[in-house]
Every structure is written in C-alpha cells, then in structure tokens.
Design a protein around this motif. Structure first.
Motif, mmCIF file in Angstrom:
data_model
loop_
_atom_site.group_PDB
_atom_site.id
_atom_site.type_symbol
_atom_site.label_atom_id
_atom_site.label_comp_id
_atom_site.label_asym_id
_atom_site.label_seq_id
_atom_site.Cartn_x
_atom_site.Cartn_y
_atom_site.Cartn_z
ATOM 1 N N UNK A 24 11.330 27.036 -9.972
ATOM 2 C CA UNK A 24 10.841 26.261 -8.841
ATOM 3 C C UNK A 24 9.323 26.380 -8.855
ATOM 4 N N UNK A 52 10.276 23.082 3.879
ATOM 5 C CA UNK A 52 8.938 22.580 3.589
ATOM 6 C C UNK A 52 8.765 21.167 4.122
ATOM 7 N N UNK A 63 18.636 10.265 -8.618
ATOM 8 C CA UNK A 63 18.964 11.011 -7.396
ATOM 9 C C UNK A 63 18.028 10.661 -6.253
ATOM 10 N N UNK A 70 15.059 13.121 -12.454
ATOM 11 C CA UNK A 70 16.042 12.111 -12.018
ATOM 12 C C UNK A 70 15.570 11.367 -10.772
ATOM 13 N N UNK A 109 9.485 16.686 -5.421
ATOM 14 C CA UNK A 109 10.916 16.436 -5.652
ATOM 15 C C UNK A 109 11.751 17.601 -5.118
ATOM 16 N N UNK A 110 11.240 18.828 -5.269
ATOM 17 C CA UNK A 110 11.937 19.991 -4.694
ATOM 18 C C UNK A 110 12.097 19.817 -3.189
ATOM 19 N N UNK A 111 11.014 19.314 -2.589
ATOM 20 C CA UNK A 111 11.038 19.113 -1.147
ATOM 21 C C UNK A 111 12.129 18.101 -0.775
ATOM 22 N N UNK A 119 14.743 17.478 -2.530
ATOM 23 C CA UNK A 119 16.030 18.097 -2.849
ATOM 24 C C UNK A 119 16.477 19.026 -1.722
ATOM 25 N N UNK A 120 15.518 19.701 -1.065
ATOM 26 C CA UNK A 120 15.895 20.624 -0.004
ATOM 27 C C UNK A 120 16.307 19.882 1.263
ATOM 28 N N UNK A 129 20.086 17.729 -0.471
ATOM 29 C CA UNK A 129 20.481 18.327 -1.744
ATOM 30 C C UNK A 129 21.535 17.481 -2.453
ATOM 31 N N UNK A 130 21.339 17.274 -3.720
ATOM 32 C CA UNK A 130 22.342 16.598 -4.541
ATOM 33 C C UNK A 130 22.591 17.547 -5.695
ATOM 34 N N UNK A 131 23.793 18.094 -5.789
ATOM 35 C CA UNK A 131 24.046 19.041 -6.866
ATOM 36 C C UNK A 131 24.100 18.291 -8.193
ATOM 37 N N UNK A 132 23.850 19.069 -9.243
ATOM 38 C CA UNK A 132 23.852 18.520 -10.599
ATOM 39 C C UNK A 132 25.080 17.665 -10.891
#
Lengths: 267, 273, 412
Positions: free
Chosen positions: A79, A118, C259, C284, C398-400, C402-403, C406-409
């Motif tokens: 991450x 965040x 995604x 993605x 993108x992490x933000x 995803x949190x 959330x879409x799992x792999x």
C-alpha cells in the motif's frame, strides 16, 4: 507465535516493524536505504524479527510501503505511504484527524474521517520537495550533523525568514544569511520555519493534527513550530519514524485490498 | 634582494561550495594555492584559505600589493582591497591561461554562467542559468552521497559507465527524485553517476550563446570532468578545460587587482561591469 | 487488453491527410493555411485551403518524446520554459530541421500562405504563429475571442461572427477565389457530422465496462482534430463506432477487470501516455471520459447559419468558459459516465487547460461528493513531471476508492 511485518522502503531510510495480533510492536529496525533497496529491506526485516525474537516462519504476512515498495520482493502486498501512515496513526489517535508526514524527499498531508477512512491527501508541489534533505543540506553548510539542528534551534533569538518555497532557492537564501554573519541558532530556526510555512500552505488543518516521519522523530523543534503556526495541538504518536512500516504491518494483519501490480499475482 | 617591479597579489574566490585562494606575481606566475570547503561562517573560511595560500607561496601578508575578492561571499573577505564580480574574474583568469577569445562556461556549486570573452580578455556578455536549474554542483554532491561515494568518487563511477541513466528535470530538486527512481529501477550506480552529469550538461547547453572555441572552468570542471564529455556530445563542439579550472576565479581576481593597481596605484576599488 | 482494430484504418486516414497536405504545399496545388486547433477550419476548407494544425504536430513531438530535444533550442533563444511547451517543441523541431511528417514523405512541415488563430484557448497560439509569420513573411489573422464566459450571449456570438466575416475578404485574396456560400454550408454540415460521430464514439464509454478510455480517445481523436469538414473523417468514425458497438455488445473492456472509473480534466501528458495507460490498467481503473477529448465536440455547428454557428461553437467550448459552467459541465460528465473520482492535470506550461489553480478540485469534491486528485505534469515538457510522484498519487487515490467501495480481486 504468529506475527505480521511491515516494511517502509524510504528514499533515505528503510524501516521495519513486527507486530502481534493485538498490534503490539514486538520489534523495529531502521537501516540506511542506500543503492540497494531490496537488500536494505531484507536487512531491516531480519533485524526487526531478531529484536522481536521471531523467525520468518512465524510471520503470516509482510506488507511493503514507501518509495521502494515495489522493490521489496518478499512482500505479500503493498500500500502507498499515504495509506499506511493514516492506517498506523488511527490505531493510536482516533479520527477525525489530519496526518502530516514529513519524510526525506517530500511531505504529505492526509485527512481522515471519524472512522479513520481517508478523505483526501495532498503531496507537496514538486517545487517544494526535498524536506528532510533540505535540513541535511543546511546542517552540512553549518558544519554540523542534522540531528544537532534541533538543539541548536532552541537557542534562537532572531526570527529570520527564508521566503522561497523552492528548496533550491531557499538554500541560496540560507547561504546569503550565512554570508551576512547570522548566528547558526537563528539559521537552524529559519530552516525549520521555512519547512513549517510550506507544510501549512499545503492544506487546511481543521481539528487535531498528528505528525509522523523520520524528520518529526528527530526534530521536535519543528513540531513545536508547526503547532504554533497551525494554532493547534500537534500530536506525535509512538515511533513516528516507523509509522509507515507499522501501518503496513496492520495492512498485512487486516488483509487490506491491494491495488498495485502484486494484486495480479493473487488472481 | 627582492625585485622592486615584481608585485604580488592574492585572489580569493569565496564560492558556495568551497573557497579558493591564489597568490600571483605581476609576471603572471602563480606562487601559491589553497582550497577549503565552505562550512559555517565564511569569515573563518576566508582566513583559513588565505593563510594556507600564503603558506604555500611562502609569502608574508605584508608583501602583498593587495587582496582581491570575488564569488558569492566576496564581501566576507574583510581584508580585500578590491572586489570584482565572478564572470569578470573568470573571464580574466581564463584568458590569462589560454590567451584567446572564447566562450567560457563557468560551472560551480550553484549558478553556472556562459561568458563571452573577447580577444582582450574582457567579458562582453554573460548569461546565467535559469533560476530553477540553480544548484547544479550541489546536485552532484547529493548524488554522490546517495551512491555512497565521495564527491570525487562520482567521477570514477561515471567514467566506468557506457550509457547514462535518464535524469531530465531542469530543477535540481526534481532531479534528485529522479536519481532515486533510477536507483530503485535497478540502474547501475555508474549509469546514474553519468546520468547526473549529462543532466547538468543539458542545463548548460540550454543557456545558448555557444561559439568555438569553448572553454570550461569552475569546480565542476575540476572534480567532475565527466560533465565536459557530456557537454561535448550535447553541443557537438570540442570542449577544452582551462588549466587549474577550480582556481580560475581567484586567479582572475588577483590579476584584475594587479591590472588596476598599475593604473590607480592600488587604492581600494570595486570593479563591476 | 484487446486492441482496437480500427487503429490500422486510423493510420491510413491520417496518412492520407498528411500526404495530401504535403502535396498541396510542394506542388502548390492548393494554398496552405495554418489553423489553431479550434480555429475557423470550415471557412478555410470552403475556400479550398489545405489546412495544417500545428498543435496536432506538437502533440506528435510530445508523444514521440523528441520534444525533449527541441524545447531547449527555443529556450536558449529567449522563450521561457514556463510558456506553452507545444510552441517551444514545434519551433525547436523546425529549427532542428526535423518533423515526424517525414514518415509520410513530407520534406518538412508545410509552409503557410496564411496563419489563422482563434485566441479562445490562449494567447500562446498567436505568439507561436507570429514566429513563423516573421520567418516566412506570411500574414497572421484570426479571431480575438472573449474568454471566461458565463452563459454564451448573443452579444458574444455577434462579436465573433463579425470577426469571422472580416476574415473572409483577406482569405479570399490569398486563396484567389470567392467564398461559395453553398460550399461553406456543406463543409459545416460535414464538420457537424464528424462532431456528432465523435461524440457518439466517446459516449460509448458510459457503458460498464467502458469499451474505450481516455488514452484510446487521445489517439482516435486525430481525424476530429485535423480532418473536420472532410468526408474521410466521417468514414473513419462510422467504422470506429461500429467496432465500439461490437465491443460494448461483447463486453470487451478498454481496461480488463474494470473496477473504478475516473474523469480526466486537462491536457494529456503525451510523453507518458503509454506509461499512464498501463498504470491505470494495473489498478483496473478506467479513465472513461475527459474534458480534452470532448473539446472536439461542436454541437452548435449549423449549416443553415454557418458563420454564426461556428462562432457559437467556438464560444461554447469548456476552455472558453468561467468557473461555474466548468463545474456544471464536469458534474454532468460525472453523472453521465458514473465516475468514482476526478483527476485534474495541472499542466505546468498550459494555464488555460489547467483547472486546478483556483480551487476547483476542492469545490468539485464538496459539491459532487466525490474525491479529486491533482497531478502535476505537463503536456510536452517531461521535466515538469515526476513518474514517482505521479505513481504514488494515483495509486494512493485508487486505494482511497478501494477503501470506500471495496471490490475484492475475485469479483472481477
């Protein structure tokens, strides 16, 4: 005994943290990154494990973060440092908070909501980059070690301004002040003030501010000046320098969703 | 018995990375030299470098016709009887060494300059680097630190490289990040060292004003000759080095003083152009 | 990633255009006009000019990254590195005697008989044209447009229409023909058809997964940029549209495993197009729409009122508008394309196409309730772009996302 590890591969230093299921820190390590990032990651990892009195077989997952996160070949996921610093801090300080991470090459401001999620982040403009290295350069000019700047600045009596936001220009301004015979204590203080000005202009800082990063760990004077400037409390959590690595270890423990290229390995 | 017509002067070039001093006789002979790094207050460094140069020359300060200062901290040379700007001194010093009209490139710690020097050793035009690209010499020292070599070790690394790594930012701060990126990508240290030197050469070529013959002086020319090779390949011109390139400014300052004192009798003067 | 098959036909179409342009310039079969990207091309075509778009040429230099060699040549001549890097790339290439058009058999860029600008986008394009005008002793004429317009008013349209009318006699003199009203109306009709087809192609990305993305768009927009008013452009877009229809039907995605969906505001970063496209694909994440690709949609064009409708089309563009209409426009795009976030490219040398400088990202975030990200970079000058900083910024963004969602792999 099962444990989890996080590696923060920074531009200047590589940090490793080993935690248990309750997120207690069992071992930490800080090593110089140098020219071989993956070698440094491995050294930091093994040193932290050694301190934690754990073997690699005890580790159920290792996650990486930081500038060299892709170079930590043995990591199970990664991450960004934007994520890990926030994640690590909310373990100690409940949201809503603003995390200020001051590292060797840049500064980041991360806003988190009351659930620790965040909301937004800001990285410094490229022009104002080089935060930690800026202090190193100034220490070099003054003929002292960077860690000595902090004590030196405590003796400042005159408020000198470095007005440039560009690190290169600020360096030139500092040389000009040295040339005019200003006292080293006031110069050290001016260098801190210059960083504080840049950081405070990156975002608005409503509510509680938490500072992390190697620069924060070694320069408490900077933290005090930041608190004065923001007119707010600036909390320094435990192990600020290893906060990114700690956040990565939490991500490993909690099985966060990886978005990076390693995500493809899983599928 | 001392030669009454042979006069001796000191030149001090107080730069941002180091201070240079030379002791020169009026016949142009260099009698003594010294270099110290710029650390802490400039006054102390000035004292140190002057004393060392006088010692090297075995000349007493009382025998000097005067002390000329140039460089970033020239006003910190308290004992100076004359000050003159960098480009003027570099032009004078380089001309003394090579005796020809030239395009002179001075690459020091912070602000590189391209200087047009005429057949009389006079500066006719000078161009500085764009502000954002300042700090080029310091950038090389930073790169060396990250590659775990001494500043001069960077040159040995670069000499062993075949291809430069790409370092293209004009800003030294951005370039620094690029150096770290290349390291992470697994570029060889040698390639990064050469890449850093190429990056500086690009900033210089951008300044324009190039005509043959092309000469280079300054600390970078002294310690990082790899930059000169890069400059030659990017500009498509032959690049010559002024002998003892680090000392060019200090030498020029001392010569200026001797030129002036012939006319004015050595009164404290400030030469600007 | 399944490649878009029409790309071969795109190369043919663009090659045909460049060769025809080269022939006009070399054999003097038609007068050559240079035109700014959203200048009065229909008028020029109706008068028989072969039209060259230097902005397209500069983008080619950026994409090939040869721009990095050319810009310093112009900087050393006293043009600041802070001004338009299209200008410095293009003039630098000219001074170096090089052009990617050599691949199409042209000896160099086509010499202009007249250079026609519209300042609706910026002043730099005029400065750029004037450099060549001095070199070739050729006339520079154009439209001095109002900017930062709220709602486009009749007065605004009148003002530009008058200027367009005033260009006609000058252009007739250079072309040696009188303007044929019927031909102008036909050209405007063809141009409008191109605009509509291009718009439909872009709108195909409102599907999930999107059959084309911003990075594809920057390639396939070529004919909409340089061949407006030519039938060949429409032939190409009919073909592309058919393929996009197939892709949508078969569920072929521009970004496999899509995604997250983003909107891109600002200029492309030509020299990093491929790298960025790969980076988003890695995450993605599909950049499904952009201000940039939409800027060649001219829905106001109307063959019943050619010059007036050209004036209106040039004024309705995003770049000519004030902050409020811009935010409303982005809002409409966010809804139409169902995007999760907006990226603002702060293009160092192009203030006109950079919307991050007056607080818009924050306002968009608050008003629309979606996250925004500002990326520092440049259209052509890669020295203003940090791969490292961009990667961390985008990955963190993108992490933000995803949190939040959330879409799992295994979901993809």
């Amino acid at each position: 005994m099962t444990c989890w590890a996080g590696i923060d591969s920074g531009s200047w230093a590589t940090k490793a943290v080993v935690i248990d299921a309750e997120a207690r820190v069992l071992g930490t390590a800080v090593v110089r990154s140098g020219a071989d990032l993956s070698g440094a990651a491995e050294r930091a990892y093994l040193t932290a494990l050694d301190e934690a009195k754990r073997a690699t077989t005890d580790v159920s997952a290792v996650w990486a973060t930081g500038f060299g996160r892709q170079s930590v070949t043995f990591a199970d996921g990664s991450r960004t440092e934007l994520d890990c610093h926030g994640r690590g801090v909310v373990h100690y300080v409940p949201g809503p908070i603003v995390v200020v991470d001051i590292g060797g090459q840049d500064a980041k401001v991360i806003r988190l909501d009351d659930t620790g999620r965040r909301l937004a982040h800001r990285m410094n403009r490229k022009c104002a980059a080089g935060t930690g290295s800026f202090l190193d350069e100034i220490a070099l000019r003054l003929g002292i070690e960077a860690y000595e700047l902090d004590r030196l600045a405590d003796g400042a009596t005159e408020e000198l301004e470095l007005s440039s936001f560009c690190t290169v220009f600020a360096g030139t301004e500092l040389l000009t002040l040295i040339r005019s015979g200003k006292r080293p204590a006031d110069l050290a203080s001016a260098a801190y003030r210059s960083l504080v000005m840049r950081i405070s202009a990156m975002d608005v800082f409503p509510g509680r501010v938490v500072a992390t990063g190697g620069v924060v760990a070694h320069h408490p004077h900077l933290v005090r000046m930041l608190a004065d400037k923001l007119r707010s409390e600036v909390v320094v959590p435990p192990h600020p320098q290893e906060m990114g690595a700690f956040g990565a270890a939490l991500a490993a423990r909690d099985g966060a969703v990886a978005v990076g290229p390693e995500a493809h390995h899983d599928t | 018995m001392p030669d009454e017509t042979r006069r001796i002067a000191a030149g001090v070039d107080a730069g941002t990375e180091c201070l240079k001093a030379v002791i020169v006789a009026s016949d142009g002979q260099v009698l003594g030299r010294a270099v110290v790094p710029a650390r802490g207050h400039f006054e102390a460094c000035v004292h140190e470098v002057l004393a060392a140069a006088l010692d090297d020359a075995q000349v007493a300060s009382g025998d000097l016709a005067g002390i000329a200062a140039t460089g970033f901290a020239m006003n910190c040379v308290a004992s100076a009887t004359m000050t003159a700007t960098d480009t003027l001194c570099h032009a004078r010093g380089a001309f003394h060494r090579v005796q020809t009209a030239m395009t002179l490139v001075d690459i020091g710690g912070r602000d590189p300059h391209v200087i047009k020097v005429d057949g009389g050793g006079r500066r006719v035009e000078a161009r500085g680097v764009r502000q954002c690209a300042a700090g080029v010499g310091s950038f090389l020292m930073f790169t060396a630190r990250h590659l775990d070599v001494s500043a001069t070790g960077l040159q040995d690394l670069a000499a062993a490289a075949v291809q430069p790594a790409r370092v293209s930012s004009y800003c030294s701060v951005f370039s620094t990040t690029e150096v770290l990126e290349r390291l992470r990508e697994g570029a060889r240290r040698e390639e990064i060292a050469l890449g850093a030197m190429h990056s500086i050469a690009e900033r210089i070529v951008e300044m324009g004003l190039f005509e043959d013959p092309l000469y280079v002086c300054g600390g970078v020319a002294e310690y990082f000759p790899g930059v000169l090779g890069a400059l030659a390949s990017l500009s498509g011109r032959q690049v010559h080095t002024v002998p003892e390139p680090l000392l060019t400014g200090a030498l020029g300052a001392a010569l200026k003083l001797l030129d002036e004192s012939l006319v004015s009798g050595g009164a404290k003067a400030e030469v600007r152009q | 990633m399944t490649a878009i098959r029409s790309t071969a036909a795109l190369r043919d179409a663009m090659g045909g255009y460049f060769r025809a342009l080269g022939e006009a310039a070399e054999r003097k079969t038609a007068p050559v006009a240079w035109c700014s990207s959203v200048g009065p091309v229909e008028l020029l075509r109706a008068l028989g000019f072969a039209v060259f778009f230097p902005e397209n040429h500069a983008a080619m230099l950026g994409a090939a990254r040869t721009a990095q060699r050319y810009m310093p040549i112009v900087h050393s001549q006293g043009y600041s590195p802070d001004i338009c890097s299209y200008l410095t790339s293009d003039i630098g290439a000219y001074l170096a005697g090089e052009t990617p058009l050599q691949a199409y058999g042209l000896p160099g860029i086509p010499k202009a008989d007249v250079l026609v600008f519209n300042t609706n986008q910026c002043r730099d394009v005029r400065d750029w044209f004037e450099w060549y005008a001095r070199r070739w002793n050729a006339p520079v004429i154009g439209v001095r447009s109002p900017r930062a317009i709220d709602d486009v008013t009749t007065n605004d349209v009148d003002g530009v229409t008058v200027q367009l009318e005033a260009l006609v006699p000058a252009l007739e003199a250079i072309a040696g023909v009188r303007l044929d009203a019927g031909r102008l109306a036909e050209t405007v009709a063809t141009s409008r058809r191109t605009s509509d087809l291009w718009e439909t192609c872009l709108q195909s990305a409102s599907r999930r997964p999107a059959p084309l993305n911003f990075f594809d768009g920057t390639v396939h927009m070529g004919p909409a940029v340089v061949m407006r008013g030519l039938d060949e452009a429409n032939g190409y877009y009919q073909r592309l549209l058919a393929e996009l229809g197939e892709r949508a039907r078969d569920g072929v995605a521009a970004v496999p495993g899509e995604r997250y969906r983003l909107y891109w505001d600002g200029m492309p970063i030509w020299g990093r197009l491929r790298a960025l496209s790969g980076l988003f694909a890695e995450f993605r994440t599909a950049v499904v729409a952009s201000t940039y690709c939409n800027s060649w949609i001219f829905s106001a064009l109307d063959p019943a009122d050619p010059l007036r409708s050209m004036a209106r089309a040039s004024l309705e563009l995003f770049i000519v508008r004030s902050e409020q209409p811009k935010v409303r426009y982005i809002e409409a795009m966010v809804r139409r394309y169902q995007v999760d976030g907006v990226i603002f490219h702060d293009c160092r040398t192009c203030p006109s196409n950079s919307n991050a400088r007056y607080g818009m990202p924050r306002r968009v975030s608050e008003e629309l309730g979606i996250p925004t990200l500002v990326l520092d970079g440049d259209v052509n000058d890669l020295r203003c772009f940090s791969d490292e900083q961009a990667r961390t910024n985008i990955e963190g963004f993108v992490e933000q996302l995803a949190d939040v969602r959330p879409v799992r792999m295994d979901a993809s």
